[in-house]
Design a protein around this motif. Structure first.
Motif, PDB file in Angstrom:
ATOM      1  N   UNK A 165      18.118  44.272  -1.787  1.00 31.08           N
ATOM      2  CA  UNK A 165      17.304  43.398  -1.937  1.00 31.08           C
ATOM      3  C   UNK A 165      17.609  42.075  -1.123  1.00 31.08           C
ATOM      4  N   UNK A 166      18.599  41.931  -1.050  1.00 32.05           N
ATOM      5  CA  UNK A 166      19.161  40.431  -0.469  1.00 32.05           C
ATOM      6  C   UNK A 166      18.812  40.699   0.926  1.00 32.05           C
ATOM      7  N   UNK A 167      19.215  41.924   1.568  1.00 34.02           N
ATOM      8  CA  UNK A 167      19.050  42.268   2.913  1.00 34.02           C
ATOM      9  C   UNK A 167      17.544  42.132   3.376  1.00 34.02           C
ATOM     10  N   UNK A 168      16.941  42.527   2.645  1.00 30.67           N
ATOM     11  CA  UNK A 168      15.313  42.615   2.890  1.00 30.67           C
ATOM     12  C   UNK A 168      14.663  41.372   2.694  1.00 30.67           C
ATOM     13  N   UNK A 169      15.236  40.472   1.963  1.00 30.69           N
ATOM     14  CA  UNK A 169      14.562  39.089   1.810  1.00 30.69           C
ATOM     15  C   UNK A 169      15.231  38.460   2.911  1.00 30.69           C
ATOM     16  N   UNK A 170      16.560  38.666   3.121  1.00 27.12           N
ATOM     17  CA  UNK A 170      16.793  37.728   4.638  1.00 27.12           C
ATOM     18  C   UNK A 170      16.106  38.082   5.809  1.00 27.12           C
ATOM     19  N   UNK A 171      15.581  39.317   5.694  1.00 29.72           N
ATOM     20  CA  UNK A 171      14.777  39.919   7.441  1.00 29.72           C
ATOM     21  C   UNK A 171      13.557  39.565   6.946  1.00 29.72           C
ATOM     22  N   UNK A 172      12.834  39.134   5.900  1.00 36.55           N
ATOM     23  CA  UNK A 172      11.636  38.447   5.563  1.00 36.55           C
ATOM     24  C   UNK A 172      10.615  39.764   4.940  1.00 36.55           C
ATOM     25  N   UNK A 173      11.211  40.847   4.551  1.00 35.31           N
ATOM     26  CA  UNK A 173      10.287  41.689   4.044  1.00 35.31           C
ATOM     27  C   UNK A 173      10.555  41.863   2.396  1.00 35.31           C
ATOM     28  N   UNK A 174       9.492  40.680   1.933  1.00 34.58           N
ATOM     29  CA  UNK A 174       9.883  40.563   0.434  1.00 34.58           C
ATOM     30  C   UNK A 174       9.209  41.897  -0.216  1.00 34.58           C
ATOM     31  N   UNK A 175       8.214  42.555   0.365  1.00 33.60           N
ATOM     32  CA  UNK A 175       7.976  43.772  -0.555  1.00 33.60           C
ATOM     33  C   UNK A 175       9.068  44.771  -0.915  1.00 33.60           C
ATOM     34  N   UNK A 176       9.820  45.031   0.303  1.00 35.42           N
ATOM     35  CA  UNK A 176      10.981  45.994   0.222  1.00 35.42           C
ATOM     36  C   UNK A 176      12.160  45.344  -0.719  1.00 35.42           C
ATOM     37  N   UNK A 177      12.385  44.051  -0.474  1.00 35.78           N
ATOM     38  CA  UNK A 177      13.127  43.160  -1.484  1.00 35.78           C
ATOM     39  C   UNK A 177      13.022  43.279  -2.919  1.00 35.78           C
ATOM     40  N   UNK A 221      22.434  43.485   8.792  1.00 32.70           N
ATOM     41  CA  UNK A 221      21.766  42.291   8.889  1.00 32.70           C
ATOM     42  C   UNK A 221      21.926  41.514   9.808  1.00 32.70           C
ATOM     43  N   UNK A 222      23.246  41.597  10.605  1.00 32.01           N
ATOM     44  CA  UNK A 222      23.634  40.892  12.011  1.00 32.01           C
ATOM     45  C   UNK A 222      23.046  42.078  13.024  1.00 32.01           C
ATOM     46  N   UNK A 223      22.774  43.258  13.016  1.00 38.16           N
ATOM     47  CA  UNK A 223      22.313  44.123  14.062  1.00 38.16           C
ATOM     48  C   UNK A 223      21.142  44.731  13.516  1.00 38.16           C
ATOM     49  N   UNK A 224      20.098  43.895  13.526  1.00 36.80           N
ATOM     50  CA  UNK A 224      18.821  44.680  12.898  1.00 36.80           C
ATOM     51  C   UNK A 224      18.224  45.793  13.811  1.00 36.80           C
TER      52      UNK A 224
END
Length: 453
Positions: free
Chosen positions: A321-333, A292-295
């Protein structure tokens, strides 16, 4: 140790009473045993005492034993049995008195001493317990462990550690003694002694993986990461097939910027059957936080999680899920939250996360169904009524939305923001049903709350 002793005592009691001779047998002669040639009356009372003790009727056992004493007061086993029964009755004074009598008659009897030790231990009379157990040590080395525990209770930590060292040298290390040793180190706060002990163990036995792992943990705990890293690297040289060392190495590699080495360690840790699920979840959580710090390393994260799909637990899916939500990928989250929820279907936080994401991706059918199922589990949670109302409004089921929203308001307490959302949705529902008056009333209520924020 005590369980073994008590079983032995039972066996001892039987042997003490019945010791048949396997030489020539005279069937016309009265049986001869450790009780001597005694009358039937004595044996009758004695075996009655054993029977009553066996059914935990200790008072009757005592009565029978006193009848034995009236017939013959010179047999130590009678005083021993009286001591045991009085001990069970919590009459510690009488128990001590009779056991001491038995010991005076047979000073070197281990079982008599052990029962007296138990009498003192139950009374928390540690000084007398220590005196008694010191006499027992010569019979069985395991008594040293009990003695060490008593020293800990008396805060005589050095004596306890010395005894534990003796036992380790005689019998090898054990989990129970290590736990006691660690308790002592934690009480005294002496991290150096703990580390010295582990270093000495490694010097004595360099191939013992567990001691290396413990030393890595202890150095890390004291903030000496350089030494912890060095021990981990040394273990990898000695045992290159070690899997557990990677539970430490991946962190050191990440801190050193050795990302490829860290990824390799993460993969080993996550795919090793020897490593338990909780440890794996921690590794994956740390790596998710790193990514999440190094996408730029997201592809490695995807590859790693694909390798361990069958081993992921609910917490791992939730972290992803929280990682994908943080990077904006709602589908994967959403996919990961749903996978977590499948494993823990009653987790309210996950239920809420899934429903809110389903609203975000406009899967209103799923929200209506999911919120109705969740309300069967959590009928007093206002958020469930709100999302149900929103989804029904989106599907033009405005009457259903109103029913759900008005019911949810009854459960709402001290949450102005959510209250405003309820009123806004009620305003939309009534407007869609051409009830403009009520729509405006609820719209004004929502605006009034927002104005106060």
């Amino acid at each position: 140790m005590k369980n073994v002793i008590y079983i032995s005592i039972i066996v001892f009691g039987i042997i003490f009473i019945l010791q048949p001779s396997y030489a020539q047998v005279d069937f016309n002669k009265r049986p001869d045993d450790d009780l001597g040639n005694v009358k039937d009356e004595f044996q009758e009372h004695f075996f009655e005492a054993l029977k009553q003790k066996g059914i935990e009727n200790y008072e009757r056992a005592v009565e029978a034993l006193h009848k034995c004493l009236n017939l013959d007061s010179k047999k130590p086993v009678i005083y021993f049995e009286l001591g045991k029964n009085y001990n069970k009755l919590k009459n510690f004074g009488a128990a001590e008195e009779h056991l001491k009598t038995a010991i005076r008659m047979q000073p070197d009897n281990e079982w008599f001493l052990d029962e007296l030790y138990d009498v003192y231990y139950q009374q928390d009379d540690i000084n007398n317990a220590i005196k008694t157990i010191k006499q027992l040590v010569k019979y069985h080395p395991d008594y040293k462990e009990d003695l060490a525990a008593l020293y800990v209770r008396e805060k005589r930590y050095k004596q306890a550690l010395d005894l534990l060292d003796e036992l380790d040298e005689e019998l090898g290390v054990s989990e129970a003694r290590d736990a006691m040793r660690n308790d002592i180190y934690s009480i005294t706060g002496n991290a150096d002694d703990r580390i010295d002990n582990l270093e000495q163990r490694i010097a004595n036995n360099p191939n013992n993986e567990e001691n290396h792992l413990k030393l890595i943990y202890r150095y890390s705990q004291t903030g000496n990461k350089k030494k912890a890293y060095k021990v981990a690297q040394n273990l990898l040289k000695i045992k290159p097939e070690s899997k557990f060392v990677h539970l430490a190495l991946y962190k050191f590699y990440l801190e050193d910027g050795k990302v490829e080495d860290a990824i390799a360690s993460v993969k080993i840790a996550l795919t090793s059957p020897e490593i338990n699920a909780d440890a794996k979840a921690k590794v994956l959580k740390d790596f998710v936080a790193f990514v999440s710090r190094h996408p730029e390393y997201e592809s490695e994260l995807i590859a790693i999680t694909a390798e361990v799909d069958e081993q992921k637990d609910a917490q791992t899916y939730s972290d992803l899920g929280r990682y994908y939500l943080k990077v904006g990928d709602k589908s994967k989250a959403l996919t990961n939250f749903k996978a977590a929820l499948k494993q823990t279907p009653n987790d309210f936080k996950l239920i809420k996360d899934v429903l809110l994401l389903q609203l975000d991706v406009e899967d209103y059918d799923a929200v209506v169904t999911g919120s109705e199922e969740a309300l069967e589990l959590y009928p007093a949670q206002p958020i469930l009524y709100l999302v149900n109302g929103v989804a029904n409004n989106k599907q033009s089921s405005h009457k259903k939305a109103i029913d759900s929203l008005e019911m949810g308001l009854d459960f709402l307490i001290d949450d102005p923001n959510m209250e405003a959302d309820f009123y806004s949705e009620l305003s939309l529902a009534y407007k869609a049903l051409n009830n403009i008056s009520k729509s405006e009333t609820f719209a004004k209520k929502a605006q009034a709350i927002k104005a106060q924020q």
